[in-house]
Design a protein around this motif. Structure first.
Motif, PDB file in Angstrom:
ATOM      1  N   LYS A  89       0.934  -1.485   0.150  1.00 27.24           N
ATOM      2  CA  LYS A  89       0.050   0.298   0.096  1.00 27.24           C
ATOM      3  C   LYS A  89       0.948   0.818  -0.132  1.00 27.24           C
ATOM      4  CE  LYS A  89      -3.029  -2.802   2.985  1.00 27.24           C
ATOM      5  NZ  LYS A  89      -3.735  -2.824   3.927  1.00 27.24           N
ATOM      6  N   PRO A  90       0.610   2.859  -0.906  1.00 25.36           N
ATOM      7  CA  PRO A  90       1.311   3.554  -0.475  1.00 25.36           C
ATOM      8  C   PRO A  90       1.667   4.025   1.106  1.00 25.36           C
ATOM      9  CG  PRO A  90      -1.246   3.939  -1.918  1.00 25.36           C
ATOM     10  CD  PRO A  90      -0.894   2.209  -1.226  1.00 25.36           C
ATOM     11  N   GLU A  91       0.958   3.473   1.994  1.00 19.61           N
ATOM     12  CA  GLU A  91       1.127   3.768   2.923  1.00 19.61           C
ATOM     13  C   GLU A  91       2.644   3.193   3.721  1.00 19.61           C
ATOM     14  OE1 GLU A  91      -1.719   3.003   2.482  1.00 19.61           O
ATOM     15  OE2 GLU A  91      -2.751   2.089   3.677  1.00 19.61           O
ATOM     16  N   ASP A  92       3.104   2.088   2.769  1.00 19.32           N
ATOM     17  CA  ASP A  92       4.062   1.204   3.384  1.00 19.32           C
ATOM     18  C   ASP A  92       5.870   1.673   2.864  1.00 19.32           C
ATOM     19  OD1 ASP A  92       2.102  -1.600   2.213  1.00 19.32           O
ATOM     20  OD2 ASP A  92       2.519  -1.110   4.236  1.00 19.32           O
ATOM     21  N   THR A  93       5.244   2.851   2.083  1.00 16.96           N
ATOM     22  CA  THR A  93       6.270   3.497   1.586  1.00 16.96           C
ATOM     23  C   THR A  93       7.263   3.700   2.560  1.00 16.96           C
ATOM     24  OG1 THR A  93       5.408   4.596  -0.317  1.00 16.96           O
ATOM     25  CG2 THR A  93       7.269   5.485   0.210  1.00 16.96           C
ATOM     26  N   ALA A  94       8.495   3.441   2.627  1.00 13.99           N
ATOM     27  CA  ALA A  94       9.331   4.586   3.755  1.00 13.99           C
ATOM     28  C   ALA A  94      10.574   4.022   3.661  1.00 13.99           C
ATOM     29  CB  ALA A  94       8.771   4.014   5.455  1.00 13.99           C
ATOM     30  N   VAL A  95      12.074   3.807   4.499  1.00 16.03           N
ATOM     31  CA  VAL A  95      13.099   3.626   4.002  1.00 16.03           C
ATOM     32  C   VAL A  95      12.755   2.593   5.286  1.00 16.03           C
ATOM     33  CG1 VAL A  95      15.805   3.600   5.189  1.00 16.03           C
ATOM     34  CG2 VAL A  95      14.585   5.266   3.770  1.00 16.03           C
ATOM     35  N   TYR A  96      13.593   1.295   5.245  1.00 21.05           N
ATOM     36  CA  TYR A  96      13.043   0.114   6.207  1.00 21.05           C
ATOM     37  C   TYR A  96      14.397  -0.009   6.448  1.00 21.05           C
ATOM     38  CZ  TYR A  96       8.693  -0.659   4.472  1.00 21.05           C
ATOM     39  OH  TYR A  96       7.212  -0.422   4.529  1.00 21.05           O
TER      40      TYR A  96
END
Length: 125
Positions: A89-96
């Motif tokens: 989902k777009p809300e999973d966008t992040a640096v992991y």
């Protein structure tokens, strides 16, 4: 010196999949609990998923927002931990970030004392 190599990030459309890999040199990953973290509003980092060491049961944890979509696993022969991310989902966008907890249990964020450099995941159409 503990060093992580993170790979597998990138750009994917909503509903797509990515598999993040965290491999290490200098230590055996299965001696540690390994977690995946990402920044979150109001927190420095949010624990996304964690797997305890085999000697601590190999138990897995997922934050509610990724349950049923993400799967964490180990390949001890490759000294690598994976995070399979489906139905992104777009809300999973992040640096992991992957991180290691020497207690082996992965019960407290403050126990994670070695961190990777982070890898970008972008979910966008």
């Amino acid at each position: 010196e503990v060093q992580f190599v993170e790979s597998g990030g990138g750009l994917v459309q909503p509903g797509g999949s990515l598999r993040l890999s965290c491999s290490a040199s200098g230590f055996i990953l299965d001696d540690y609990a390994i977690g995946w973290y990402r920044p979150s509003p109001g927190k420095e980092r949010e624990g996304v998923s964690c797997i305890s060491s085999s000697s601590s049961g190999g138990n897995t944890y997922y934050v509610d927002s990724v349950k049923g979509r993400f799967t964490i696993s180990r390949d001890n022969a490759k000294n690598t931990v994976y995070l399979q991310m489906n139905s992104l989902k777009p809300e999973d966008t992040a640096v992991y970030y992957c991180a290691a907890d020497p207690t082996g249990w992965g019960r407290a964020p403050t126990d994670f004392d070695s961190w990777g450099q982070g890898i970008q995941v972008t979910v966008s159409s």
